[in-house]
Scaffold this motif. Structure first.
Motif, PDB file in Angstrom:
ATOM      1  N   ASP A 367      73.387  80.513  47.776  1.00  0.00           N
ATOM      2  CA  ASP A 367      71.756  80.399  47.594  1.00  0.00           C
ATOM      3  C   ASP A 367      71.356  81.085  46.176  1.00  0.00           C
ATOM      4  O   ASP A 367      71.947  81.941  45.765  1.00  0.00           O
ATOM      5  N   GLY A 368      70.147  80.846  46.038  1.00  0.00           N
ATOM      6  CA  GLY A 368      69.448  81.376  44.838  1.00  0.00           C
ATOM      7  C   GLY A 368      69.100  80.488  43.506  1.00  0.00           C
ATOM      8  O   GLY A 368      69.881  79.393  43.583  1.00  0.00           O
ATOM      9  N   LEU A 369      68.708  81.262  42.484  1.00  0.00           N
ATOM     10  CA  LEU A 369      68.794  80.300  41.031  1.00  0.00           C
ATOM     11  C   LEU A 369      70.171  80.590  40.468  1.00  0.00           C
ATOM     12  O   LEU A 369      70.287  79.809  39.360  1.00  0.00           O
ATOM     13  N   SER A 370      70.793  81.267  40.566  1.00  0.00           N
ATOM     14  CA  SER A 370      71.929  81.342  39.994  1.00  0.00           C
ATOM     15  C   SER A 370      73.346  81.491  40.878  1.00  0.00           C
ATOM     16  O   SER A 370      73.140  81.627  41.955  1.00  0.00           O
ATOM     17  N   VAL A 371      74.427  81.344  40.094  1.00  0.00           N
ATOM     18  CA  VAL A 371      75.801  81.500  40.890  1.00  0.00           C
ATOM     19  C   VAL A 371      76.643  82.742  40.281  1.00  0.00           C
ATOM     20  O   VAL A 371      76.267  83.332  39.196  1.00  0.00           O
ATOM     21  N   TRP A 372      77.364  83.236  41.195  1.00  0.00           N
ATOM     22  CA  TRP A 372      77.850  84.353  40.827  1.00  0.00           C
ATOM     23  C   TRP A 372      79.877  83.987  40.841  1.00  0.00           C
ATOM     24  O   TRP A 372      80.214  83.810  41.808  1.00  0.00           O
ATOM     25  N   SER A 408      83.390  95.096  35.944  1.00  0.00           N
ATOM     26  CA  SER A 408      83.019  93.985  36.891  1.00  0.00           C
ATOM     27  C   SER A 408      83.921  92.893  36.315  1.00  0.00           C
ATOM     28  O   SER A 408      84.331  92.808  35.071  1.00  0.00           O
ATOM     29  N   ASP A 409      84.476  91.897  37.063  1.00  0.00           N
ATOM     30  CA  ASP A 409      84.963  90.714  36.753  1.00  0.00           C
ATOM     31  C   ASP A 409      84.159  89.493  37.242  1.00  0.00           C
ATOM     32  O   ASP A 409      84.820  88.363  37.245  1.00  0.00           O
ATOM     33  N   CYS A 410      82.911  89.762  37.173  1.00  0.00           N
ATOM     34  CA  CYS A 410      81.900  88.715  37.755  1.00  0.00           C
ATOM     35  C   CYS A 410      80.897  88.340  36.520  1.00  0.00           C
ATOM     36  O   CYS A 410      80.620  89.420  35.834  1.00  0.00           O
ATOM     37  N   LEU A 411      80.540  87.120  36.578  1.00  0.00           N
ATOM     38  CA  LEU A 411      79.516  86.666  35.671  1.00  0.00           C
ATOM     39  C   LEU A 411      78.338  86.061  36.612  1.00  0.00           C
ATOM     40  O   LEU A 411      78.687  85.525  37.833  1.00  0.00           O
ATOM     41  N   ARG A 412      77.071  86.294  36.141  1.00  0.00           N
ATOM     42  CA  ARG A 412      76.171  85.666  36.838  1.00  0.00           C
ATOM     43  C   ARG A 412      75.584  84.499  35.897  1.00  0.00           C
ATOM     44  O   ARG A 412      74.839  84.862  34.856  1.00  0.00           O
ATOM     45  N   LEU A 413      75.705  83.114  36.590  1.00  0.00           N
ATOM     46  CA  LEU A 413      75.203  82.077  35.484  1.00  0.00           C
ATOM     47  C   LEU A 413      73.993  81.576  36.368  1.00  0.00           C
ATOM     48  O   LEU A 413      74.143  81.029  37.169  1.00  0.00           O
ATOM     49  N   THR A 414      73.057  81.095  35.253  1.00  0.00           N
ATOM     50  CA  THR A 414      71.955  80.119  35.941  1.00  0.00           C
ATOM     51  C   THR A 414      72.174  78.689  35.279  1.00  0.00           C
ATOM     52  O   THR A 414      71.966  78.506  34.137  1.00  0.00           O
ATOM     53  N   VAL A 415      72.538  77.967  36.309  1.00  0.00           N
ATOM     54  CA  VAL A 415      73.105  76.525  35.685  1.00  0.00           C
ATOM     55  C   VAL A 415      72.346  75.465  36.390  1.00  0.00           C
ATOM     56  O   VAL A 415      72.502  74.270  35.877  1.00  0.00           O
ATOM     57  N   HIS A 416      71.159  75.749  37.019  1.00  0.00           N
ATOM     58  CA  HIS A 416      70.534  74.601  37.774  1.00  0.00           C
ATOM     59  C   HIS A 416      69.612  73.682  37.105  1.00  0.00           C
ATOM     60  O   HIS A 416      69.890  72.395  37.519  1.00  0.00           O
ATOM     61  N   ASP A 417      69.537  74.159  35.746  1.00  0.00           N
ATOM     62  CA  ASP A 417      68.875  73.158  34.880  1.00  0.00           C
ATOM     63  C   ASP A 417      69.577  72.599  33.704  1.00  0.00           C
ATOM     64  O   ASP A 417      69.106  71.748  32.701  1.00  0.00           O
ATOM     65  N   LEU A 418      70.925  72.719  33.886  1.00  0.00           N
ATOM     66  CA  LEU A 418      72.037  72.235  32.758  1.00  0.00           C
ATOM     67  C   LEU A 418      71.979  70.590  33.081  1.00  0.00           C
ATOM     68  O   LEU A 418      72.157  70.257  34.278  1.00  0.00           O
ATOM     69  N   ASP A 419      72.239  69.990  32.105  1.00  0.00           N
ATOM     70  CA  ASP A 419      72.264  68.295  32.175  1.00  0.00           C
ATOM     71  C   ASP A 419      74.019  68.383  32.719  1.00  0.00           C
ATOM     72  O   ASP A 419      74.737  69.118  32.284  1.00  0.00           O
ATOM     73  N   ASP A 420      74.449  67.005  32.781  1.00  0.00           N
ATOM     74  CA  ASP A 420      75.719  66.833  33.306  1.00  0.00           C
ATOM     75  C   ASP A 420      76.561  66.965  32.138  1.00  0.00           C
ATOM     76  O   ASP A 420      77.655  67.611  32.098  1.00  0.00           O
ATOM     77  N   ASP A 421      76.251  66.857  30.870  1.00  0.00           N
ATOM     78  CA  ASP A 421      77.165  67.146  29.651  1.00  0.00           C
ATOM     79  C   ASP A 421      77.191  68.660  29.341  1.00  0.00           C
ATOM     80  O   ASP A 421      78.295  69.063  29.280  1.00  0.00           O
ATOM     81  N   ASP A 422      76.191  69.315  29.537  1.00  0.00           N
ATOM     82  CA  ASP A 422      76.209  70.792  29.515  1.00  0.00           C
ATOM     83  C   ASP A 422      77.102  71.395  30.485  1.00  0.00           C
ATOM     84  O   ASP A 422      77.687  72.267  30.213  1.00  0.00           O
ATOM     85  N   THR A 423      76.938  70.939  31.685  1.00  0.00           N
ATOM     86  CA  THR A 423      77.582  71.293  32.723  1.00  0.00           C
ATOM     87  C   THR A 423      79.171  71.324  32.440  1.00  0.00           C
ATOM     88  O   THR A 423      79.650  72.151  32.859  1.00  0.00           O
TER      89      THR A 423
END
Length: 435
Positions: A367-372, A408-423
């Motif tokens: 859930d949320g605006l980002s992924v872990w 840490s071995d984690c990244l927080r990424l905000t990806v919800h606004d990426l288009d398909d090519d950038d994803t």
């Protein structure tokens, strides 16, 4: 070190070090005497010297390097949420909502009417208060609930801690934790006690240890925990309430920042007989960060103390802003837009995490605006590799409470606004960076 530290109490010793720093006799990087040596020189108990250094550390004036001793701190970089300024990289670490999904307030603004509000009137608009009571009580059915309005959730947390705690009191925080909560606790001079977070929320063992360490307040995120994205499960919430049952006067602050956008039901740490609590719901994620408004549902005593810090004419929240929030939140068309935004964030994040799993990268995000994203390499290594490929990311190190804990071995990424090519490009680059 030729300077002379003085004092017989922890506060006097800390003030002495501050004065030496202000006079330029202590500079960043200078080593302070070891605790035992300082205690012997001043003729005080070792615990007094420890307490003095702790006060200085909480104020950000010194840093502990373990066996390297205690050093005067410099102007260290403080991580902040939001868009990174002056970068040519594609920023996927901002944690921002999609501006295209924030409702346009123009219609509500044009309909705002009413008499001017004068000094001495109630701090909360009556219509917003009635609406908020209904909204909050549908999830937290407390008969003693009072509603207060603040200038956002961070403002509410700062005021809540200030009305309940004294300097050096312990505050339990989720670890990893929302950056603003870490800063608020440290700047307030409180002692941060970490509670580990797993895929069901804060751990029972961690909460029990925090209470044993003297925590007088707890800041919890029941849904879309930032940065991990996990939500408190009903079973975990029940277990945590049982641990809290013998501690009814510990202040529980629940920051339900993702409320209307969450795909998970609300589960709470606040038991039916708990005496000090605050459920916070900001409108920033769905009406926009610039709204700067949050609703606080609290027990009567906390509400009275909070109201004293929101005196009309000084620190109250504009009634025009309150009316605008109410006009939007009570509009079925705006609520439909918010529901559409919730579905968008959930779908985009789910698709991205599914693609990560296919590539052997695990994530607890739900859930949320980002992924872990958990990687098989250190986060800083992966971030440097992604930077060379044009991406700016957030490493998990920025969200840690205990700076001495392993990298840490984690990244927080905000990806919800990426288009398909950038994803697709990001997924390929992540796969490469994780090798």
């Amino acid at each position: 070190m030729n300077v002379e530290i003085a004092g017989t109490t922890a506060a006097e010793i800390a003030d002495s070090v501050r004065a030496l720093r202000e006079r330029g006799l202590l500079s960043p990087g200078d080593a302070l005497p070891p605790v035992r040596e300082l205690a012997a020189t001043l003729g005080v108990n070792r615990n007094t010297a420890v307490a003095a250094y702790r006060q200085l550390a909480h104020a950000g004036l010194v840093v502990s390097k373990g066996r390297g001793g205690t050093l005067m701190a410099g102007a260290a970089h403080v991580a902040q949420e939001g868009i990174a300024a002056d970068t040519v990289l594609q920023d996927i670490g901002s944690g921002n909502p999609d501006p295209r999904l924030i409702p346009d307030p123009a219609t509500a603004l044009s309909a705002l009417v009413g008499r001017p509000v004068l000094y001495g009137e109630p701090v909360i608009d009556p219509e917003l208060e009635r609406w908020a009571h209904e909204w909050m009580r549908s999830d937290l059915p407390r008969s003693d609930m009072r509603i207060t309005v603040t200038s956002g959730a961070v403002d509410a947390v700062e005021r809540l801690l200030a009305q309940a705690l004294m300097r050096d009191d312990a505050v339990a925080l989720e670890d990893p934790c929302f950056l603003a909560s870490i800063h608020t606790v440290r700047l307030g001079g409180y002692r941060a006690v970490p509670i580990p977070v797993d895929e069901e929320g804060m751990t029972v063992e961690g909460l029990r240890a925090a209470l044993d360490a003297g925590a007088r307040a707890i800041i919890s995120t029941p849904r879309a925990q930032n940065p991990t994205g996990v939500s408190l499960s009903p079973a975990r919430a029940a277990a945590l309430r049982e641990v809290l049952r013998p501690h009814p006067y510990v202040l529980i602050i629940e920051d339900d920042h993702f409320s209307m956008l969450s795909v998970h039901p609300y589960s709470t740490l606040i038991g039916p007989d708990h005496r000090r609590y605050a459920l916070l719901r900001s409108v920033s994620k769905f009406l926009g960060p610039d709204m700067c408004l949050a609703l606080a549902a609290t027990d009567p005593t906390t509400a009275e103390r909070l109201a004293l810090r929101l005196n009309p004419g000084t620190t109250w929240v504009s009634h025009l802003l309150q009316r605008l929030a109410h006009a939007q939140l009570s509009d079925p068309r705006v609520r439909a837009q918010i529901a559409k935004a919730a579905a968008h964030y959930a779908e985009r994040n789910r698709a991205f995490t599914d693609a990560l799993v296919e590539r052997g990268m695990r994530t607890p995000s739900s859930d949320g605006l980002s992924v872990w994203v958990r990687l098989p390499v250190p986060a800083r290594t992966a971030a440097a590799r992604l930077m060379r490929r044009g991406w700016l990311v957030r490493t998990g190190d920025e969200f840690r409470i205990d700076e001495a804990s392993p990298a840490s071995d984690c990244l927080r990424l905000t990806v919800h606004d990426l288009d398909d090519d950038d994803t697709a490009r990001l997924l390929r680059d992540l796969e490469t960076a994780a090798r």
